[in-house]
Motif scaffolding. Structure first.
Motif, PDB file in Angstrom:
ATOM      1  N   VAL A   1       0.861  -1.193   0.000  1.00 59.16           N
ATOM      2  CA  VAL A   1       0.000   0.000   0.000  1.00 59.16           C
ATOM      3  C   VAL A   1       0.897   1.242   0.000  1.00 59.16           C
ATOM      4  N   ILE A   2       2.066   1.124   0.649  1.00 59.92           N
ATOM      5  CA  ILE A   2       3.175   2.043   0.393  1.00 59.92           C
ATOM      6  C   ILE A   2       4.349   1.166  -0.042  1.00 59.92           C
TER       7      ILE A   2
ATOM      8  N   ARG B   1       7.337  11.209   0.268  1.00 60.32           N
ATOM      9  CA  ARG B   1       6.037  10.939   0.893  1.00 60.32           C
ATOM     10  C   ARG B   1       5.740  11.983   1.965  1.00 60.32           C
TER      11      ARG B   1
ATOM     12  N   ASN C   1      -1.198  16.533  -0.022  1.00 61.45           N
ATOM     13  CA  ASN C   1      -2.360  15.705   0.297  1.00 61.45           C
ATOM     14  C   ASN C   1      -3.269  16.371   1.311  1.00 61.45           C
ATOM     15  N   ILE C   2      -4.550  16.058   1.158  1.00 61.56           N
ATOM     16  CA  ILE C   2      -5.577  16.663   2.013  1.00 61.56           C
ATOM     17  C   ILE C   2      -6.216  15.548   2.836  1.00 61.56           C
TER      18      ILE C   2
ATOM     19  N   TYR D   1      -8.181  -1.129   5.411  1.00 56.28           N
ATOM     20  CA  TYR D   1      -7.667   0.138   5.913  1.00 56.28           C
ATOM     21  C   TYR D   1      -8.820   1.118   5.972  1.00 56.28           C
TER      22      TYR D   1
ATOM     23  N   THR E   1     -10.664   4.421   5.791  1.00 51.74           N
ATOM     24  CA  THR E   1     -10.685   5.746   5.148  1.00 51.74           C
ATOM     25  C   THR E   1      -9.449   5.982   4.270  1.00 51.74           C
ATOM     26  N   LEU E   2      -8.301   6.159   4.871  1.00 50.48           N
ATOM     27  CA  LEU E   2      -7.086   6.366   4.092  1.00 50.48           C
ATOM     28  C   LEU E   2      -5.881   6.123   4.992  1.00 50.48           C
ATOM     29  N   LEU E   3      -4.761   5.927   4.342  1.00 54.21           N
ATOM     30  CA  LEU E   3      -3.513   5.711   5.068  1.00 54.21           C
ATOM     31  C   LEU E   3      -2.562   6.823   4.660  1.00 54.21           C
ATOM     32  N   ALA E   4      -2.469   7.852   5.494  1.00 52.64           N
ATOM     33  CA  ALA E   4      -1.611   8.990   5.171  1.00 52.64           C
ATOM     34  C   ALA E   4      -0.268   8.848   5.884  1.00 52.64           C
TER      35      ALA E   4
ATOM     36  N   PRO F   1      -5.319   3.136  -0.949  1.00 51.52           N
ATOM     37  CA  PRO F   1      -5.652   3.858   0.291  1.00 51.52           C
ATOM     38  C   PRO F   1      -4.600   4.882   0.705  1.00 51.52           C
ATOM     39  N   ALA F   2      -3.330   4.680   0.276  1.00 56.01           N
ATOM     40  CA  ALA F   2      -2.272   5.624   0.620  1.00 56.01           C
ATOM     41  C   ALA F   2      -1.775   6.365  -0.615  1.00 56.01           C
ATOM     42  N   GLY F   3      -2.548   6.342  -1.691  1.00 60.47           N
ATOM     43  CA  GLY F   3      -2.076   6.860  -2.972  1.00 60.47           C
ATOM     44  C   GLY F   3      -1.902   8.366  -2.971  1.00 60.47           C
TER      45      GLY F   3
ATOM     46  N   ILE G   1      -2.267  10.358  -5.333  1.00 60.37           N
ATOM     47  CA  ILE G   1      -3.332  11.052  -6.066  1.00 60.37           C
ATOM     48  C   ILE G   1      -4.705  10.450  -5.796  1.00 60.37           C
TER      49      ILE G   1
ATOM     50  N   MET H   1      -5.632   9.215  -2.159  1.00 61.64           N
ATOM     51  CA  MET H   1      -6.025   9.009  -0.754  1.00 61.64           C
ATOM     52  C   MET H   1      -7.206   9.899  -0.362  1.00 61.64           C
ATOM     53  N   GLU H   2      -7.278  11.092  -0.958  1.00 63.05           N
ATOM     54  CA  GLU H   2      -8.364  12.013  -0.600  1.00 63.05           C
ATOM     55  C   GLU H   2      -9.745  11.422  -0.923  1.00 63.05           C
TER      56      GLU H   2
ATOM     57  N   GLY I   1     -10.766   8.617  -0.372  1.00 60.53           N
ATOM     58  CA  GLY I   1     -11.229   7.781   0.730  1.00 60.53           C
ATOM     59  C   GLY I   1     -11.987   8.567   1.785  1.00 60.53           C
TER      60      GLY I   1
END
Lengths: 156, 419
Positions: free
Chosen positions: A54-55, A66, A74-75, A148, A150-153, B353-355, B357, B359-360, B362
């Protein structure tokens, strides 16, 4: 294996966790050597020999990119992690590389205080001793779940 | 007697067009139940899995259509089948693992067994025990097969349909969509990995998001921050005649090699931003048509993406009115060499999920879901680029979002809206 080695490995783990959990993300890539690998995968992919992460980073430069992207591009809603590490096992040494395994629990705390278990899993590490300190040559993060939220920031 | 508040009335659309979307469509439990009947069990084809995931006789995969668990099998003659993952006896789930290989399917509850075609082949104690009990003479096994679905294979994709009235798969896709699927899925595939993203929003908000080319450069700032796609970007949107399927594509005449990237020392205007390691941009034009991005969707919940050399399938699965599972399957070609596989894995940092372009995406659906809470009686507006759902040679448009609602209303209401 000796006690100094274990202490140095644990010191590296401490620095790694602090860089993420204390939002000093710029210090996170400094836990790695220049030519390194950092991959987050899950138990199902790992067991099946599927290489996707995923990363999926193959250099310290990619780790810095990153962090730059998280800071500037990223938002996402503000959140932080709390890493809790299980016992550290040094499973072998091969030339300069130390094979280390440890388990982790990562809680995600959203800006409004909502706290959830975000990930559990195992770190499969190759740690190298440099002049000054120990650094990661490779950190493979194997999450127990393939889901995962929502998201993985932030990195795990 | 007090009047019921508006939000307890049946869902009504403000006009016969698809430019105003009632927010209740994302929250209403009755609407959600209607979608299961008229969309997921209606005249649609639903992506189930890849052919390469069930290559051998006896292989099975458990997938979903809507919230319904579906088993896909390959029988001993090599034929594909799809059936509801539910025992005909008491309704228990049959296959509990995500995938496997088996000679037959046996229910754990009372050990009823089924062939890979879904036929009931064994009933435990059918003749009773010591001549006591057992099934009555009027019980016929052949009347109690699993509920099977129509199955269609297209370019290595397996689709299932509950409906006998759904058109053949090629007609359902339409020629333009079919050809763009084959453009990417042009040779045998291999799976590079899977994961699932949990979205806290209605499934339709994610479908809208994948069809929404308007938001791409506004929400996803990675490319603009690192000034990667500033040159000669051209592209367009294709919407099929039903409205439900789309392709968004762009050609970016970009700096693709490390050397080129460095020689141009790309920087953003406000800060000295460039990638420390531009290996992420080391793409090759493997299809040979210069298209660096193709996002394709098939109604209701299938997405095929090509972002440079990163290829993936996304399956959008509803899990209640306010929860969605987004199942990612990352793929390459079976004949990729190790260098090409590595390139795909590195470029996959852009997506998922961690992209960088993606991730937002999600989170943004959940922002809508939270935003509309308690004020669902109002409508959203989808007017960028006009009122209709047509193919256009540009991307600052919501034409394919309107296409989604055209297909959606056609299935839910039984007639096409004015789009």
């Amino acid at each position: 294996m000796n006690i100094e080695m274990r202490l140095a490995v644990e010191e590296l783990f401490g620095r790694y966790v602090a860089s993420i959990d204390d939002n000093h993300l710029e210090a996170w890539p400094d836990c790695f050597v220049e030519e390194c690998r950092y991959v987050i995968t899950n138990r199902e992919n790992h067991a099946a020999g599927l290489p996707h992460g995923v990363i999926y980073a193959t250099s310290k430069g990619m780790l810095k990119d990153r962090i730059s992207s998280l800071r500037e591009a990223n938002i996402y809603e503000k959140h932080q992690y709390r890493h809790l590490g299980g016992s550290v096992r040094i499973v072998g040494t091969d030339n300069d590389l130390i094979d280390v395994r440890s388990s982790f629990l990562i809680l995600r705390i959203m800006h409004d205080g909502e706290t959830t278990i975000f990930a559990t899993g195992e770190y499969l590490d190759k740690v190298v001793s440099t002049d000054k300190q120990y650094l990661f040559k490779e950190r493979l993060v194997v999450t127990d779940s393939q889901k995962y939220d929502t998201l993985l920031a932030l990195p795990l | 007697m007090t009047e019921k508040p508006n939000n307890f009335l049946p869902l009504e659309w403000p006009t016969n067009r698809v430019t105003e979307i009632p927010f209740r469509v994302f929250t209403d439990e009755e609407q959600y139940a209607l979608e299961n009947e008229r969309i997921y069990k209606g005249e649609t084809w639903n992506y189930l899995c890849l052919e390469v995931e069930v290559p051998e006789p006896g292989d099975y995969v458990v997938s979903s259509i809507g919230e319904t668990s579906i088993i896909v099998t390959r029988d001993h003659d090599g034929e594909l089948h799809a059936m509801v993952n539910r025992c005909v006896h008491r309704g228990a789930l049959l296959c509990l693992d995500r995938c496997g290989n088996a000679d037959q399917i046996t229910c754990v509850y009372h050990a009823w067994s089924f062939s890979l075609k879904g036929e009931l082949t064994g009933v435990a104690f059918e003749k009773g025990v010591k001549r006591q009990g057992g099934m009555p003479p009027d019980f016929k096994k052949e009347n109690h097969n699993l509920r099977t679905l129509r199955v269609a294979e297209f370019a290595g994709l397996i689709f299932g349909s509950f409906s006998d009235a759904a058109p053949e798969i090629e007609d359902y896709l339409g020629p333009e969509i079919a050809s763009r699927i084959k453009r990417v899925l042009c040779k045998p595939l291999k799976v590079l990995g899977r994961n699932t993203q949990i979205l806290h929003n209605n499934w339709k908000l994610y479908v809208e998001n994948t069809k929404d080319s308007y938001h791409a450069s506004l929400l996803h700032l990675f490319f603009t921050t690192f000034e990667i796609n500033r040159i000669n970007q051209s592209g367009g949107i294709i919407v099929d005649s039903s409205g439900g399927n789309h392709v968004s594509y762009s050609k970016i005449d970009e700096v693709t090699t490390n050397a080129d990237y460095k020689s141009q020392s790309l920087r953003s205007s406000k800060e000295n931003f460039n990638l420390e390691d531009p290996v992420l941009l080391d793409g090759v034009d493997e299809i040979g048509d210069g298209i660096t991005l193709q996002i394709l969707s098939v109604f209701p919940g299938f997405v095929l993406q090509q972002v440079r050399n990163s290829l993936a399938i996304r399956q959008i699965l509803p899990r209640g009115t306010t929860k969605t599972e987004l199942v990612w399957t990352y793929i390459g070609y079976a004949d990729d060499d190790p260098e090409m596989t590595e390139r795909r894995l590195i470029q996959a940092n852009l997506v998922g999920p961690a992209g960088f372009i993606s991730m937002e995406d999600g989170a943004v659906g959940a922002f809508v879901q939270r935003g509309i809470k308690g004020v669902e009686e109002d409508n959203g507006v989808v007017m960028m680029g006009g009122h209709t759902a047509e193919s256009v040679p540009y991307r600052a448009t919501e034409t394919s979002v309107r296409g989604f609602w055209k297909k959606y209303r056609t299935l839910i209401e039984g007639q096409a809206p004015n789009a």
